[in-house]
Design an enzyme around this catalytic site. Structure first.
Site, PDB file in Angstrom:
ATOM      1  N   THR A  93       1.027  -1.029   0.323  1.00 20.97           N
ATOM      2  CA  THR A  93       0.161   0.506  -0.157  1.00 20.97           C
ATOM      3  C   THR A  93       1.332   0.714   0.029  1.00 20.97           C
ATOM      4  O   THR A  93       1.320   1.132   0.847  1.00 20.97           O
ATOM      5  CB  THR A  93      -1.020   0.713   0.943  1.00 20.97           C
ATOM      6  OG1 THR A  93      -1.436  -0.925   0.908  1.00 20.97           O
ATOM      7  CG2 THR A  93      -1.893   1.530   1.026  1.00 20.97           C
ATOM      8  N   LYS A 169      -7.449   0.730  -2.592  1.00 22.18           N
ATOM      9  CA  LYS A 169      -6.733   0.508  -1.266  1.00 22.18           C
ATOM     10  C   LYS A 169      -6.833   1.147  -0.023  1.00 22.18           C
ATOM     11  O   LYS A 169      -7.368   1.222   1.160  1.00 22.18           O
ATOM     12  CB  LYS A 169      -5.373  -0.909  -1.477  1.00 22.18           C
ATOM     13  CG  LYS A 169      -4.858  -0.856  -0.102  1.00 22.18           C
ATOM     14  CD  LYS A 169      -5.675  -2.017   0.463  1.00 22.18           C
ATOM     15  CE  LYS A 169      -5.172  -2.101   1.181  1.00 22.18           C
ATOM     16  NZ  LYS A 169      -3.387  -2.999   2.199  1.00 22.18           N
ATOM     17  N   LYS A 238      -0.845   5.784   8.892  1.00 21.57           N
ATOM     18  CA  LYS A 238      -0.686   5.378   7.879  1.00 21.57           C
ATOM     19  C   LYS A 238      -1.246   5.772   6.192  1.00 21.57           C
ATOM     20  O   LYS A 238      -1.768   6.730   5.973  1.00 21.57           O
ATOM     21  CB  LYS A 238       1.058   4.722   7.548  1.00 21.57           C
ATOM     22  CG  LYS A 238       1.395   4.827   6.407  1.00 21.57           C
ATOM     23  CD  LYS A 238       2.509   3.659   5.920  1.00 21.57           C
ATOM     24  CE  LYS A 238       1.245   2.535   5.508  1.00 21.57           C
ATOM     25  NZ  LYS A 238       2.279   2.003   4.267  1.00 21.57           N
TER      26      LYS A 238
END
Lengths: 292, 292, 292, 292
Positions: A93, A169, A238
């Site tokens: 990711t 995502k 994150k």
């Protein structure tokens, strides 16, 4: 197939192992070489440099974040040296902006780039049951599909622009974190009224909100147990940050995302960054005056 | 059983009809009598006053809000005149504070009080598939269980304090509205990146978020169609307000709830209060600069 | 003194002019050279490269953002070539992280670095009435104090770590944007109740909230006029983002800042990024259903 | 003048005393009679019932909240018995909805109603320096102006609809609480970067934000001392709630207000409700991981 695999953390190692078990040739590389040993026992060829992984039919990468991938792939000049026609599948990711930058750089250097982040935690990766969200040139994806088939239960093709897979995502993880936050608030409301949150979760997950997210994270919240961490709060933060940045880039605010980000900063400030993302439940409980 | 039924809106009428179809005797009353006619055709006895409904084995009420119930039940003196030993089942969503007040008043007047708000919209009510969240004295609930069995697919017993059922219902609707808000933000992120939100919903509802909420409301958001309304935004705001009040009463904030409340006020300010709760998607889209 | 000045936008040009008027020698450089012409008429020596500005007693820079300064100062190798012992005073608002990076790089290359962002808009700069927030080595600040004295009404010394000046400036602009948002919401409340917001502002600015911020931005909100822009919304958003990043870096959330950021993204999405920061008033009004 | 005064808390007693000192006749009543004694020593006539206060030229009330005023004035039948033509000046902060209800009821019963909430804390009231925000019929305000002149430094006439004064007062306190929250967040940012918040406050209150609010509350935050309370957090929350309700009634959201409300609920949950409103600084500090 003959593939390279870079980045052998929990997720990467599980995926590489499934490729091995399916009979593929896998050259593996990891910054700290110890992580490669268990795979060697299953037949992986451990290589000494990422360049050796960037060979064969395709190379898969699963590095920690933008900085790690930039360091290995760009700063080192690796991408420029990569064989023309190779397919690079990045399953990590990363930010939408970096994904877009990578797409351009790969094109310039004649390497096909497929963005293929996955939905699922290490246990799901180990079982070969990941959901793979893939974007890139159709023929490139087609070439790596045999690998996708052994590491995932399904490949979701979401177009030819690699960065779109990144948007998918990040949006998914934004929704995940938001669902956890909402569950945490509801559980806190229960506790405030003297009601066992387990009872509430039982109703909600059997009616409005079936599925593993509300059940799994909800139980951690109701149990007030956030270890062992299946998805660390630090990594959740994150991803929420990256989702906010992806929105900011196109003038789209995600107000619930902003709120979740602020609560996850609270999590880190309390020293709970390595607990499970469900630890948002602890923030809600503490703010409601409960001893946690 | 011989029951009364007060409040024949979409939800109430559907429940009363299912009781009739199951062979129970049902005396019905509604402020505007027209609503009772279709039920009369199915054998309901239309009565001229709520007093006549407060008789027999039990009486069920499904009025619009706290004010309506207060007016019919308390201001009129009805509760004081009600037969001792009657069971009053309130299926409407009311505030936790009023529910607690009602529990006390019923006890004083010798009437059993069961709070039994339901999860499900009118189509679910018509199908007799509601989830009933019931709280009150065990024997009182047991006495009305035969009715619950024909109007719902399952009765969730959540304790003996009626207000706990109210907390459950409000928390569920808070979570529902929050899930819709989150979906709206994610859809807006997709549009901002030139991605069809339907594609994203397809992934998300087949992976992390199965179930009717994300599918049903998500489709309205992706279609940008908010009519006909299955759950009106105005009523969703009412419930979010009550959830916030339930939290406030015990010093529990629901920050996502506050944010959703503010966005629903925006909905009403735009004149969209009678559109479906999914219209939160329109707020997100408009704030992202999309013509909607 | 003999100084260089890099970056001649509205703010930079006004400061350079005041230095000239006070009799200092000023070598000026700007990427697009037209901006230097009016200063040449006041005696400035227009130089052809930033290297020529990095000479004499000190050099002042007032470039648009991190990227512009990085490009001119670092990517070009300018800092490495700068004369040892020179004082570089950066008056622009940059990120805390970049400020810290610059402090280290200057030290390595033997150039003194003073961070000296200013409070005040172009009209205040023109009048030589800026408030200068300065951080860096004491002797370096002392050497450039004569220039500070002609461009500002007061120099606030906030320590020897340059990045602390950046934190001050970003926090100040965060508070500014938050005060505007709050005023916008209050004005919207007035309009909703049929009250002229000017009347409310008159009370508030003469009682609780004296000073130019509430008066100046408040009047723009009450007038619903956001042009000409004295402080563009786009730049305000930049600073709020930097304040949030400064907090994130040390695990401090700024929840009001997150909310203001999201509303400023809305501003940009509506195409209002070049209007004054007070245009937050338009967001509040539009969300309350007012035609704006 | 010959006036009655009902409600002798800190604020009410100070106002009544100033009226006495100016030579007016003051009949005072308080629910707990002890509060009247100090005024009696200054010549107040202590009466045994609110009815005796509702006489003479005008009656002033300063009761704790909506419920207290409703109990004394309405539930008791007092308003119905009040002499026609009397002026009732309510100086307490009440909800907009109740203010509007009171305006109608007073008109029906032939009593003039002036809403005159004040800006200023007990020390300001004692000094006769309050700012009075008055709304009601012009002649009614004119009749009580002599009293306003001795208890306040200025009377702000904001129209003839009494509820408008309530909107002003609530909006002012909403802005006050928001300014405190913003200051708390900025102070927390300073601490996170190892900067003394006092230094930042010194700059900010001498530049962008002069005046008593940022100075006074800011110092409490920087000192991390929230006692003695000059304005209790509990009361601040009450006013923020009323401001939100005033917005909700006309479809105006106050997003910063929602956020402040949620943080004040946190304050109450920690048992800090009786500390000063500046205790929002403690919430910010705790969420940033500081021991407080």
């Amino acid at each position: 197939m003959d593939i390279g695999f870079i980045g052998l953390g929990n997720m990467g190692a599980a995926m590489a192992l499934n490729a091995l078990k399916a009979g593929h040739t896998v050259r593996v590389w990891n910054r700290s070489p110890d992580a490669a040993k268990p795979l060697a026992e299953h037949g992986a060829r451990v290589v000494a440099s990422p360049d050796e992984a960037f060979a064969g039919d395709a190379v898969f990468s699963m590095l920690a974040d933008d900085a790690a991938l930039r360091s290995v792939l760009l700063d080192s000049g690796l991408l420029e040296r990569a064989p023309k026609g190779l397919v690079h599948v990045n399953m990590a990711t990363i930010s939408v902006a970096f994904c877009e930058e990578l797409a351009g750089l790969h094109e310039r250097h004649g390497v096909a780039y497929v963005a293929a982040p996955v939905l699922g935690r290490p246990d799901v990766a180990a079982a070969g049951k990941l959901n793979i969200v893939a974007a890139g040139a159709d023929d490139a994806i087609a070439r790596v599909q045999p690998i996708f088939d052994v590491i995932g239960q399904k490949t979701w093709r979401v177009g030819t622009a690699p960065q779109h897979a990144s948007v998918f995502k990040l949006a998914a993880n934004f929704m995940l974190a938001s669902a956890i936050e909402t569950t945490a608030e509801a559980a806190s409301l229960m506790t405030g009224h003297g009601i066992d949150p387990h009872a509430f979760l039982d109703v909600i997950t059997n009616t409005l909100f079936p599925g593993p997210v509300y059940q799994g994270y909800g139980r951690m919240i109701a149990d007030n147990r956030y270890e062992p961490a299946l998805f660390r709060a630090r990594l959740g933060l994150k991803d929420v940050r990256l989702a906010l940045a992806a929105g900011d880039a196109v003038n789209v605010a995600l107000p619930v995302g902003s709120l979740v980000r602020d609560n996850l900063i609270d999590v880190l400030a309390q020293g709970d960054g390595d607990k499970d993302l469900a630890v948002l439940g602890k923030v809600a409980a503490r703010r409601a005056g409960k001893k946690v």
